[in-house]
Design an enzyme around this catalytic site. Sequence first.
Site, mmCIF file in Angstrom:
data_model
loop_
_atom_site.group_PDB
_atom_site.id
_atom_site.type_symbol
_atom_site.label_atom_id
_atom_site.label_comp_id
_atom_site.label_asym_id
_atom_site.label_seq_id
_atom_site.Cartn_x
_atom_site.Cartn_y
_atom_site.Cartn_z
ATOM 1 N N TYR A 54 5.993 4.665 9.429
ATOM 2 C CA TYR A 54 5.904 3.335 8.808
ATOM 3 C C TYR A 54 5.966 2.225 9.853
ATOM 4 O O TYR A 54 5.350 1.168 9.686
ATOM 5 C CB TYR A 54 6.970 3.175 7.711
ATOM 6 C CG TYR A 54 6.631 3.994 6.494
ATOM 7 C CD1 TYR A 54 7.211 5.240 6.290
ATOM 8 C CD2 TYR A 54 5.638 3.573 5.604
ATOM 9 C CE1 TYR A 54 6.841 6.027 5.204
ATOM 10 C CE2 TYR A 54 5.268 4.346 4.512
ATOM 11 C CZ TYR A 54 5.862 5.580 4.323
ATOM 12 O OH TYR A 54 5.478 6.365 3.266
ATOM 13 N N GLN A 87 -2.119 -1.015 -5.141
ATOM 14 C CA GLN A 87 -1.488 0.206 -4.616
ATOM 15 C C GLN A 87 -1.108 -0.027 -3.146
ATOM 16 O O GLN A 87 -0.431 0.810 -2.546
ATOM 17 C CB GLN A 87 -2.446 1.394 -4.707
ATOM 18 C CG GLN A 87 -2.864 1.721 -6.129
ATOM 19 C CD GLN A 87 -3.987 2.734 -6.159
ATOM 20 O OE1 GLN A 87 -3.763 3.940 -6.123
ATOM 21 N NE2 GLN A 87 -5.223 2.244 -6.205
ATOM 22 N N ASN A 88 -1.574 -1.132 -2.599
ATOM 23 C CA ASN A 88 -1.346 -1.395 -1.182
ATOM 24 C C ASN A 88 0.076 -1.892 -0.923
ATOM 25 O O ASN A 88 0.653 -2.591 -1.766
ATOM 26 C CB ASN A 88 -2.360 -2.425 -0.664
ATOM 27 C CG ASN A 88 -3.786 -1.899 -0.793
ATOM 28 O OD1 ASN A 88 -3.999 -0.688 -0.915
ATOM 29 N ND2 ASN A 88 -4.755 -2.798 -0.816
ATOM 30 N N VAL A 89 0.576 -1.529 0.231
ATOM 31 C CA VAL A 89 1.939 -1.946 0.601
ATOM 32 C C VAL A 89 1.885 -3.099 1.603
ATOM 33 O O VAL A 89 2.919 -3.607 2.029
ATOM 34 C CB VAL A 89 2.743 -0.743 1.172
ATOM 35 C CG1 VAL A 89 2.979 0.290 0.071
ATOM 36 C CG2 VAL A 89 2.054 -0.098 2.365
ATOM 37 N N ASP A 90 0.661 -3.534 1.930
ATOM 38 C CA ASP A 90 0.546 -4.708 2.802
ATOM 39 C C ASP A 90 0.704 -5.970 1.953
ATOM 40 O O ASP A 90 0.676 -5.897 0.716
ATOM 41 C CB ASP A 90 -0.817 -4.709 3.541
ATOM 42 C CG ASP A 90 -2.024 -4.833 2.605
ATOM 43 O OD1 ASP A 90 -2.910 -3.952 2.645
ATOM 44 O OD2 ASP A 90 -2.083 -5.810 1.831
ATOM 45 N N HIS A 105 3.244 0.687 -5.183
ATOM 46 C CA HIS A 105 3.747 1.702 -4.243
ATOM 47 C C HIS A 105 4.691 1.137 -3.195
ATOM 48 O O HIS A 105 4.921 1.772 -2.172
ATOM 49 C CB HIS A 105 2.566 2.411 -3.574
ATOM 50 C CG HIS A 105 1.752 3.190 -4.561
ATOM 51 N ND1 HIS A 105 0.454 3.587 -4.310
ATOM 52 C CD2 HIS A 105 2.020 3.627 -5.812
ATOM 53 C CE1 HIS A 105 -0.015 4.255 -5.352
ATOM 54 N NE2 HIS A 105 0.921 4.278 -6.289
ATOM 55 N N THR A 172 -10.395 1.606 -4.138
ATOM 56 C CA THR A 172 -9.476 2.714 -4.391
ATOM 57 C C THR A 172 -10.260 3.939 -4.835
ATOM 58 O O THR A 172 -11.186 3.847 -5.631
ATOM 59 C CB THR A 172 -8.405 2.366 -5.444
ATOM 60 O OG1 THR A 172 -7.647 3.546 -5.747
ATOM 61 C CG2 THR A 172 -8.986 1.801 -6.725
HETATM 62 N N1 APR Z 1 -14.186 -2.197 1.002
HETATM 63 C C1 APR Z 1 -14.031 -1.631 -0.234
HETATM 64 N N2 APR Z 1 -13.730 -0.324 -0.427
HETATM 65 C C2 APR Z 1 -13.609 0.434 0.685
HETATM 66 C C3 APR Z 1 -13.775 -0.069 1.997
HETATM 67 C C4 APR Z 1 -14.080 -1.456 2.119
HETATM 68 N N3 APR Z 1 -14.233 -2.022 3.329
HETATM 69 N N4 APR Z 1 -13.576 0.947 2.886
HETATM 70 C C5 APR Z 1 -13.300 2.049 2.137
HETATM 71 N N5 APR Z 1 -13.327 1.745 0.823
HETATM 72 C C6 APR Z 1 -13.037 2.603 -0.335
HETATM 73 C C7 APR Z 1 -13.298 4.084 -0.139
HETATM 74 O O1 APR Z 1 -14.658 4.382 -0.478
HETATM 75 C C8 APR Z 1 -12.327 4.698 -1.148
HETATM 76 O O2 APR Z 1 -12.897 4.759 -2.445
HETATM 77 O O3 APR Z 1 -11.649 2.491 -0.574
HETATM 78 C C9 APR Z 1 -11.163 3.696 -1.157
HETATM 79 C C10 APR Z 1 -9.971 4.170 -0.353
HETATM 80 O O4 APR Z 1 -9.419 5.302 -1.002
HETATM 81 P P1 APR Z 1 -8.039 5.896 -0.453
HETATM 82 O O5 APR Z 1 -8.091 5.982 1.026
HETATM 83 O O6 APR Z 1 -7.758 7.121 -1.264
HETATM 84 O O7 APR Z 1 -6.958 4.755 -0.799
HETATM 85 P P2 APR Z 1 -6.246 4.476 -2.176
HETATM 86 O O8 APR Z 1 -7.161 4.796 -3.326
HETATM 87 O O9 APR Z 1 -5.673 3.119 -2.109
HETATM 88 O O10 APR Z 1 -5.027 5.554 -2.166
HETATM 89 C C11 APR Z 1 -4.126 5.480 -3.261
HETATM 90 O O11 APR Z 1 -2.744 7.123 -2.169
HETATM 91 O O12 APR Z 1 -1.750 7.934 -0.285
HETATM 92 C C12 APR Z 1 -1.537 7.215 -1.415
HETATM 93 O O13 APR Z 1 0.138 5.626 -1.747
HETATM 94 C C13 APR Z 1 -1.091 5.820 -1.114
HETATM 95 O O14 APR Z 1 -1.572 3.789 -2.347
HETATM 96 C C14 APR Z 1 -2.156 4.942 -1.750
HETATM 97 C C15 APR Z 1 -2.751 5.854 -2.793
#
Ligand code: APR
Length: 236
Positions: A54, A87-90, A105, A172
């Site tokens: 982290y 879902q973002n922690v930023d 989260h 997401t």
């Molecule tokens: N703009 C928009 N979408 C994007 C971009 C961008 N520049 N770059 C990537 N993506 C999309 C990807 O195509 C994907 O669908 O963002 C999504 C990212 O998916 P993940 O990496 O799985 O992230 P997320 O869905 O937020 O994960 C959910 O998983 O690990 C846990 O707690 C963590 O909150 C997180 C949760």
Amino acid sequence: MKQKLVVLSGAGMSQESGLKTFRDMGGIWDNYHVEEVASPEAWKKNPELVLRFYNERRKALWEARPNAGHIALASLEDRYDVEIITQNVDDLHEQAGSRKILHLHGELRKARSTADPSRIYTLHTPELNIGDVCELGSQLRPHIVWFGEPVPNIVKAQKIMEKADILVVIGTSLVVYPAAGLIHFAPEGIPIYVIDPGSPNLTLSGVVYIQKKASEGVNDLLEKLEHYRLGFNQKE
Ligand code: APR
């Protein structure tokens, strides 16, 4: 009365701000095993590794700034009652000026007592280390919802979703529950926009896909919403 526009955002929202996503190529889970850094078991087994994980992400956040997508979302507040469920922690939505933000989260800039979880502290340096304790003398932990832990804000998020007039899903993959299940709480038949260069795991019909990155995609969304709003008013 402003229409309620609910946003569900994920790591892709902050990708153009230089923060890694989790499941894209080169994403966070390519370099770390979840169970080693983001679970209560990991914390018990190797708290130093968890804190290091982290601290690395917090250092990246310290340098990051909101991108055009965050800023465009904040600008929507003059026309819509915008509520962001992230879902973002930023804190890039906050930095961009959005006002109604619900973190599902946790928050990377915060730490909490391991003796009393209600004692939550804002960190003023990017590092949280072993020996950093709360007033009760107990070790501080990241204020993050780990895998296997309950999501305290999920019911609040469901209630927000139930009141949506418009739903926007940005960046997401919709693979982590209960967050991903929130889309099923949106009222039947409302307009749903999805902004993602990839194809998230969305099984709803009647969705408007904007297959672009957040910074460009949200600006496209603003145009589409304007047409929808004008069309909406013409129907009134
Ligand atoms: N703009 C928009 N979408 C994007 C971009 C961008 N520049 N770059 C990537 N993506 C999309 C990807 O195509 C994907 O669908 O963002 C999504 C990212 O998916 P993940 O990496 O799985 O992230 P997320 O869905 O937020 O994960 C959910 O998983 O690990 C846990 O707690 C963590 O909150 C997180 C949760």
